[in-house]
Design a protein around this motif. Structure first.
Motif, PDB file in Angstrom:
ATOM      1  N   TYR A  78      31.337  46.236  30.124  1.00  0.00           N
ATOM      2  CA  TYR A  78      32.647  45.807  30.599  1.00  0.00           C
ATOM      3  C   TYR A  78      33.557  45.421  29.429  1.00  0.00           C
ATOM      4  CZ  TYR A  78      29.368  45.244  34.415  1.00  0.00           C
ATOM      5  OH  TYR A  78      28.360  45.471  35.342  1.00  0.00           O
ATOM      6  N   ASP A  79      34.841  45.654  29.612  1.00  0.00           N
ATOM      7  CA  ASP A  79      35.831  45.316  28.591  1.00  0.00           C
ATOM      8  C   ASP A  79      36.104  43.812  28.652  1.00  0.00           C
ATOM      9  OD1 ASP A  79      38.193  44.947  27.062  1.00  0.00           O
ATOM     10  OD2 ASP A  79      38.782  47.026  27.411  1.00  0.00           O
ATOM     11  N   LEU A  80      35.772  43.095  27.587  1.00  0.00           N
ATOM     12  CA  LEU A  80      35.958  41.646  27.567  1.00  0.00           C
ATOM     13  C   LEU A  80      37.418  41.243  27.730  1.00  0.00           C
ATOM     14  CD1 LEU A  80      33.442  40.435  24.819  1.00  0.00           C
ATOM     15  CD2 LEU A  80      33.572  39.603  27.175  1.00  0.00           C
ATOM     16  N   ALA A  81      38.338  42.119  27.331  1.00  0.00           N
ATOM     17  CA  ALA A  81      39.767  41.782  27.441  1.00  0.00           C
ATOM     18  C   ALA A  81      40.202  41.646  28.897  1.00  0.00           C
ATOM     19  CB  ALA A  81      40.608  42.846  26.742  1.00  0.00           C
ATOM     20  N   HIS A  82      39.434  42.224  29.812  1.00  0.00           N
ATOM     21  CA  HIS A  82      39.803  42.192  31.233  1.00  0.00           C
ATOM     22  C   HIS A  82      38.926  41.251  32.044  1.00  0.00           C
ATOM     23  CE1 HIS A  82      42.626  45.381  30.483  1.00  0.00           C
ATOM     24  NE2 HIS A  82      41.683  46.142  29.967  1.00  0.00           N
ATOM     25  N   LEU A  83      38.107  40.463  31.363  1.00  0.00           N
ATOM     26  CA  LEU A  83      37.309  39.437  32.029  1.00  0.00           C
ATOM     27  C   LEU A  83      37.965  38.070  31.828  1.00  0.00           C
ATOM     28  CD1 LEU A  83      33.729  40.623  31.036  1.00  0.00           C
ATOM     29  CD2 LEU A  83      34.651  40.521  33.345  1.00  0.00           C
ATOM     30  N   LYS A  84      37.885  37.234  32.857  1.00  0.00           N
ATOM     31  CA  LYS A  84      38.519  35.916  32.809  1.00  0.00           C
ATOM     32  C   LYS A  84      37.475  34.837  33.063  1.00  0.00           C
ATOM     33  CE  LYS A  84      42.480  38.023  32.462  1.00  0.00           C
ATOM     34  NZ  LYS A  84      43.159  38.104  31.148  1.00  0.00           N
ATOM     35  N   GLY A  85      37.350  33.903  32.107  1.00  0.00           N
ATOM     36  CA  GLY A  85      36.448  32.776  32.295  1.00  0.00           C
ATOM     37  C   GLY A  85      34.985  33.157  32.176  1.00  0.00           C
ATOM     38  N   ASP A  86      34.133  32.327  32.785  1.00  0.00           N
ATOM     39  CA  ASP A  86      32.696  32.545  32.728  1.00  0.00           C
ATOM     40  C   ASP A  86      32.259  33.549  33.788  1.00  0.00           C
ATOM     41  OD1 ASP A  86      32.433  30.714  30.645  1.00  0.00           O
ATOM     42  OD2 ASP A  86      32.220  29.024  32.026  1.00  0.00           O
ATOM     43  N   VAL A  87      31.012  34.008  33.645  1.00  0.00           N
ATOM     44  CA  VAL A  87      30.475  35.037  34.536  1.00  0.00           C
ATOM     45  C   VAL A  87      29.248  34.496  35.253  1.00  0.00           C
ATOM     46  CG1 VAL A  87      29.321  37.288  34.610  1.00  0.00           C
ATOM     47  CG2 VAL A  87      31.373  36.971  33.195  1.00  0.00           C
ATOM     48  N   ALA A  88      29.152  34.767  36.553  1.00  0.00           N
ATOM     49  CA  ALA A  88      27.993  34.382  37.350  1.00  0.00           C
ATOM     50  C   ALA A  88      27.369  35.624  37.979  1.00  0.00           C
ATOM     51  CB  ALA A  88      28.385  33.391  38.443  1.00  0.00           C
ATOM     52  N   ILE A  89      26.043  35.660  38.003  1.00  0.00           N
ATOM     53  CA  ILE A  89      25.309  36.700  38.716  1.00  0.00           C
ATOM     54  C   ILE A  89      24.972  36.119  40.079  1.00  0.00           C
ATOM     55  CG2 ILE A  89      23.401  38.329  38.636  1.00  0.00           C
ATOM     56  CD1 ILE A  89      25.386  38.474  36.258  1.00  0.00           C
ATOM     57  N   ASP A  90      25.363  36.805  41.146  1.00  0.00           N
ATOM     58  CA  ASP A  90      25.325  36.202  42.471  1.00  0.00           C
ATOM     59  C   ASP A  90      25.056  37.266  43.531  1.00  0.00           C
ATOM     60  OD1 ASP A  90      25.514  34.225  44.392  1.00  0.00           O
ATOM     61  OD2 ASP A  90      27.642  33.799  44.077  1.00  0.00           O
ATOM     62  N   ILE A  91      25.007  36.825  44.776  1.00  0.00           N
ATOM     63  CA  ILE A  91      24.938  37.725  45.933  1.00  0.00           C
ATOM     64  C   ILE A  91      26.309  37.729  46.589  1.00  0.00           C
ATOM     65  CG2 ILE A  91      23.774  38.290  48.090  1.00  0.00           C
ATOM     66  CD1 ILE A  91      21.947  38.340  45.679  1.00  0.00           C
ATOM     67  N   GLY A  92      26.831  38.908  46.885  1.00  0.00           N
ATOM     68  CA  GLY A  92      28.182  39.019  47.414  1.00  0.00           C
ATOM     69  C   GLY A  92      28.359  38.440  48.812  1.00  0.00           C
ATOM     70  N   SER A  93      29.567  37.934  49.069  1.00  0.00           N
ATOM     71  CA  SER A  93      29.956  37.422  50.384  1.00  0.00           C
ATOM     72  C   SER A  93      31.000  38.357  50.996  1.00  0.00           C
ATOM     73  CB  SER A  93      30.533  36.012  50.245  1.00  0.00           C
ATOM     74  OG  SER A  93      31.762  36.053  49.524  1.00  0.00           O
ATOM     75  N   GLU A  94      31.526  38.003  52.153  1.00  0.00           N
ATOM     76  CA  GLU A  94      32.519  38.841  52.836  1.00  0.00           C
ATOM     77  C   GLU A  94      33.793  39.005  52.011  1.00  0.00           C
ATOM     78  OE1 GLU A  94      33.275  37.285  56.690  1.00  0.00           O
ATOM     79  OE2 GLU A  94      31.304  37.835  57.492  1.00  0.00           O
ATOM     80  N   GLU A  95      34.078  38.048  51.138  1.00  0.00           N
ATOM     81  CA  GLU A  95      35.303  38.100  50.335  1.00  0.00           C
ATOM     82  C   GLU A  95      35.175  39.018  49.120  1.00  0.00           C
ATOM     83  OE1 GLU A  95      33.909  35.097  51.242  1.00  0.00           O
ATOM     84  OE2 GLU A  95      35.241  34.934  52.986  1.00  0.00           O
TER      85      GLU A  95
END
Length: 223
Positions: free
Chosen positions: A119-136
Motif C-alpha cells: 500500500y502507498d503510505l501517502a494515502h494511509l491516515k493514522g494507525d492501522v488495525a487488522i480486524d474483522i469487517g462490519s456492515e460499514e
C-alpha cells in the motif's frame, strides 16, 4: 505508524500474526528483466507441480481457508489472494506484468503461498488495525468493483478499510508515483515468530534490491 490486531481478530485466532514492512524512498517502475524472468520461471515450475501439489495439500492456503470460515467468509466464493493466484498459474494463465512492486508482491505470494498486500503510505491516515469487517466496511477494490467487507479479515486506517487477504482497495494501491509503502504479510497462524521474522527479512532484502530505498520490519502478534 502503529499496527495492531483487534480483540475480535485475536479471539478468532489467538495465534494470529502479521508481518509489517515499511519502505521509504523506493522507485517503482516496470519490472527489471531479472524479476520478470524469475517470475516467469517460477510460474512454469509451479505448473509442472500442479498434479503433485494440489491446493488441498498446501498448508498455508488451507489455514487461511479455515480462518476465512471462522470469520464468516465462504473461501470458495472469496478466495485468499494467494490461492487465487496459484489457481490461475495451475490453469496455465500467466500473470501479466503490472509494475515492479506488484510483480514482486505476486512473486512472494506464489513463493510462500500467503496473501500479501502492498500500500502507498501517502494515502494511509493514522494507525492501522487488522480486524474483522462490519456492515460499514466496504471500498472500491483495485478491480474497480465495490467490495463488501462484512465478515472478512481486513486492514483499516483512520479513513476506513483499505485492504484484505482477498483484494485491496484502489485508494491505497501502489503506483509508479509511490515513494513510501507499507507491506503486510498475512502469515498462516501456525508459523512461528522466528520463521516469520526470517521470511520478512528475505522479502525486504529482495524488495530493496529491486526498488532501492530503506526498510524496517516487524512481526505483530496477537496479545
Amino acid at each position: 505508524m502503529t499496527i495492531t490486531i483487534s480483540n475480535q481478530m485475536q479471539n478468532l485466532s489467538p495465534d494470529f500474526k502479521i508481518g509489517v514492512i515499511q519502505y521509504h524512498n523506493i522507485t517503482v517502475e516496470d519490472s527489471p528483466k531479472m524479476l520478470a524472468g524469475r517470475l516467469q520461471l517460477y510460474q512454469e515450475s509451479l505448473m509442472l507441480e500442479a498434479d503433485e501439489k494440489p491446493i488441498s495439500s498446501i498448508e498455508p492456503i488451507q489455514e487461511w481457508r479455515q480462518l476465512f470460515k471462522k470469520a464468516g467468509t465462504d473461501p470458495s466464493r472469496y478466495r485468499p489472494s494467494s490461492e487465487a493466484l496459484l489457481r490461475r498459474v495451475y490453469k496455465g494463465q500467466q500473470l501479466g506484468p503490472i509494475h515492479s512492486a506488484a510483480d514482486t508482491n505476486n512473486f512472494f505470494s506464489l513463493q510462500y503461498k500467503l496473501p500479501l498486500g502492498i500500500y502507498d503510505l501517502a494515502h494511509l491516515k493514522g494507525d492501522v488495525a487488522i480486524d474483522i469487517g462490519s456492515e460499514e466496511d466496504h471500498y472500491e477494490a483495485i478491480n474497480g468493483r465495490n467490495t463488501d467487507m462484512k465478515g472478512k479479515v481486513l486492514s483499516r486506517d483512520a479513513t476506513g478499510a483499505f485492504g484484505s487477504p482477498i483484494i485491496d482497495s484502489k485508494r491505497t494501491m501502489v503506483t509508479e508515483d509511490t515513494k513510501d509503502a507499507l507491506h503486510l504479510v498475512y502469515f498462516q497462524p501456525s508459523l512461528t515468530e522466528e520463521n516469520a521474522a526470517e521470511m520478512l527479512d528475505a522479502i525486504q532484502k529482495m524488495f530493496i534490491q529491486i526498488h532501492g530505498g530503506s526498510a524496517t520490519t516487524e512481526v505483530v502478534v496477537a496479545n
